[in-house]
Design a protein around this motif. Structure first.
Motif, short mmCIF file in Angstrom:
data_model
loop_
_atom_site.label_atom_id
_atom_site.label_comp_id
_atom_site.label_asym_id
_atom_site.label_seq_id
_atom_site.Cartn_x
_atom_site.Cartn_y
_atom_site.Cartn_z
N VAL A 234 0.84 -1.21 0.00
CA VAL A 234 0.00 0.00 0.00
C VAL A 234 0.87 1.26 0.00
CG1 VAL A 234 -1.60 1.36 1.40
CG2 VAL A 234 -2.01 -1.08 1.07
N LEU A 235 1.91 1.27 0.83
CA LEU A 235 2.79 2.44 0.90
C LEU A 235 3.57 2.62 -0.39
CD1 LEU A 235 4.14 1.99 4.54
CD2 LEU A 235 2.55 3.75 3.74
N LEU A 236 4.02 1.53 -1.01
CA LEU A 236 4.75 1.62 -2.27
C LEU A 236 3.86 2.19 -3.36
CD1 LEU A 236 7.38 0.95 -3.84
CD2 LEU A 236 6.37 -1.29 -4.36
N LEU A 237 2.63 1.71 -3.45
CA LEU A 237 1.69 2.20 -4.47
C LEU A 237 1.28 3.63 -4.18
CD1 LEU A 237 -0.13 1.76 -6.92
CD2 LEU A 237 -1.86 0.79 -5.38
N GLY A 238 0.94 3.92 -2.93
CA GLY A 238 0.53 5.27 -2.57
C GLY A 238 1.62 6.30 -2.80
N PHE A 268 10.72 3.69 -7.88
CA PHE A 268 12.00 3.58 -7.18
C PHE A 268 12.07 4.56 -6.02
CE2 PHE A 268 16.45 4.73 -6.46
CZ PHE A 268 17.00 3.48 -6.26
N HIS A 269 11.66 5.80 -6.25
CA HIS A 269 11.73 6.78 -5.17
C HIS A 269 10.77 6.42 -4.04
CE1 HIS A 269 12.71 10.63 -3.29
NE2 HIS A 269 11.43 10.69 -2.98
N SER A 270 9.60 5.91 -4.38
CA SER A 270 8.65 5.50 -3.35
C SER A 270 9.24 4.41 -2.48
CB SER A 270 7.34 5.01 -4.00
OG SER A 270 6.42 4.61 -3.01
N ALA A 271 10.00 3.50 -3.10
CA ALA A 271 10.63 2.41 -2.34
C ALA A 271 11.79 2.91 -1.50
CB ALA A 271 11.11 1.32 -3.30
N LEU A 297 6.42 8.81 4.55
CA LEU A 297 7.04 7.56 4.10
C LEU A 297 8.30 7.27 4.91
CD1 LEU A 297 6.67 7.88 0.22
CD2 LEU A 297 5.39 6.36 1.74
N MET A 298 9.13 8.29 5.11
CA MET A 298 10.36 8.09 5.87
C MET A 298 10.07 7.75 7.33
SD MET A 298 13.10 10.96 4.45
CE MET A 298 12.12 12.36 5.04
N PHE A 299 9.10 8.44 7.91
CA PHE A 299 8.79 8.23 9.32
C PHE A 299 8.26 6.83 9.57
CE2 PHE A 299 6.19 8.81 13.22
CZ PHE A 299 7.19 9.29 14.06
#
Length: 443
Positions: A234-238, A268-271, A297-299
């Motif tokens: 979900v986080l990767l797609l979002g 790539f940046h999302s990951a 995302l980082m947190f």
């Protein structure tokens, strides 16, 4: 006596990381560690060593230009030790916690959650080591071969660059032997895709990798594995959708790229935004909305007992289940037809709260030592605490006091979460008395 020994792992982990970082600092201060004669200043060596052993990737000197081959070998050794130490340390703490349960309870928990067994600790460490080396070896071969054949790098250079990036990716360290990280490979999926897969695998956490590798038809995955896998997806797609929405027409990032390359860059940046500090586009040139999404995302970070930092995927998504249960007035929090103990709720809230406090204090301290705008400082503080390593470019410009703040955030973010988990899980037996209950007003 037993009570004291139970808490010993919570003290040994930060001590081990601290000693490793200090040894690394001493090695990086040697004249042989730098390209220029004279060796690195203590602050530069300390910052780099802590960043490496905490697998963060923030730097104050260009890894490719400043450090010699010996210096780069030291850095690689530090983030390999840091990554292995986190995975094995956190996983073994989980086993140690289970050993405090009665045998019948352990057998039931093992059967219901399909978690790691309670066998020989040496065999568990051996599995972790084998998985790590296998992924790194495969990625090294892919990268080295491609760098030699497509970029005309000499075999020795290609092998070293391939090995360095393979170890850095799996350990989510974010260090690179190229001055522009992976920006020169932005249009090369043979480099980008394997690197992305390695950092995702390393960031899932060993308990999840263990369950996935031992999965059989009809076998039920644990709640931890399910939340980590679904939450990561979900986080990767979002994150990908947010980056595409706000950077699609940004001339400083994605605007000039063809559609397929925009998609690759966004994924790539999302990951990497949750786990490692690699980049293919200029982070400092991103839109404010994208940077704000990066904060979250980082947190959050990656999976527990993995090489990624943050408050962890399970912590973040469990909080949503807790809130939903509270809104509906349910006395129990149920996830995938399993009840979550109230002690886990308290632990999740504790990790979240201390994470917010750490970032807030770090941001306040950094603002005292720099004149950079608030957004960039917050980004740097979260990146350090979550051991991500992405930067808007201000880290190298910070004064020594500011660099010490970043060092503290990296150390607390990497070691503090494991230590906190150990302290919460291994705390002493419950008290034999309870105080009278009173309900303060909330909200």
């Amino acid at each position: 006596m037993g009570h004291r020994s139970d808490h010993r792992p919570a003290r040994l982990i930060p001590l081990a990381f601290l000693i490793t970082a200090l040894i690394g600092t001493g090695l990086l201060c040697l004249p042989a560690a730098t390209v220029e004669p004279g060796g690195a200043p203590v602050m530069t060596a300390l910052f780099t060593a802590v960043s490496a052993v905490c697998v963060t990737g923030l730097i104050v000197q260009d890894t490719a230009q400043y450090w010699s081959f010996f210096g780069q070998v030291v850095i690689l050794g530090l983030f390999q030790l840091g990554g292995l130490g986190i995975m094995s340390g956190a996983t073994l703490l989980g086993l140690l916690v289970k050993r405090h349960l009665q045998l019948s309870s352990r057998l039931v928990a093992q059967r219901e959650t399909h978690s790691l067994g309670l066998g020989d600790v040496t065999s568990v460490l051996r599995i972790i080591l084998l998985v790590t080396l296998a992924v790194e070896a495969v990625l090294t071969a892919i990268l080295a071969l491609h760098l030699h054949l497509m970029y005309d790098e000499p075999w020795r250079t290609a092998l070293w660059n391939g090995l360095f990036h393979a170890v850095s990716a799996f350990n989510n360290a974010g260090f690179s032997t190229y001055s522009d990280s992976l920006a020169r490979f932005v249009a090369d999926p043979v480099i980008i895709v394997p690197m992305m897969l390695a950092l995702i695998i390393g960031g899932l956490g060993f308990p999840v990798l263990y369950e996935v590798s031992n999965w059989r038809k009809g076998k039920r995955w644990s709640i931890h594995a399910q939340i980590t896998l679904w939450g990561s997806a979900v986080l990767l797609l979002g994150g990908t959708l947010v980056i595409l929405a706000y950077e699609w027409s940004n001339p400083a990032t994605l605007a000039d790229q063809p559609v397929w390359q925009k998609l690759l860059s966004a994924v790539f940046h999302s990951a990497t935004a949750r786990t490692a500090g690699f980049y293919t586009v200029d982070v400092g040139a991103m839109e404010p909305q994208t940077l704000a999404a990066n904060y979250l995302l980082m947190f959050i970070g990656g999976g527990s007992a993995g090489t990624a930092g943050g408050i962890k995927v399970t912590t973040f998504f469990l909080l949503f289940f807790f809130i939903w249960a509270e809104i509906r007035g349910n006395p129990d929090t149920v996830v995938f037809r399993r009840r979550i103990p109230h002690a886990i709720e308290r632990q999740a809230m504790t990790v979240l709260s201390l994470g917010f406090v750490s970032v807030a204090l770090g941001t306040t301290a950094l603002l005292s030592f720099t004149e950079h705008e608030m957004g960039a400082v917050v980004f740097e503080a979260i990146s350090a605490f979550s051991t991500v390593g992405l930067s808007t470019g201000i880290t190298a410009e910070l004064p020594p006091a500011g660099q010490l703040v970043i060092i503290a955030l990296m150390f607390v973010g990497r070691v503090g979460t494991i230590t906190l988990a150990a302290a919460l899980a291994l705390r002493g037996a419950s008290k034999h008395y309870r105080y009278p209950e009173e309900r303060p007003i909330v909200g």
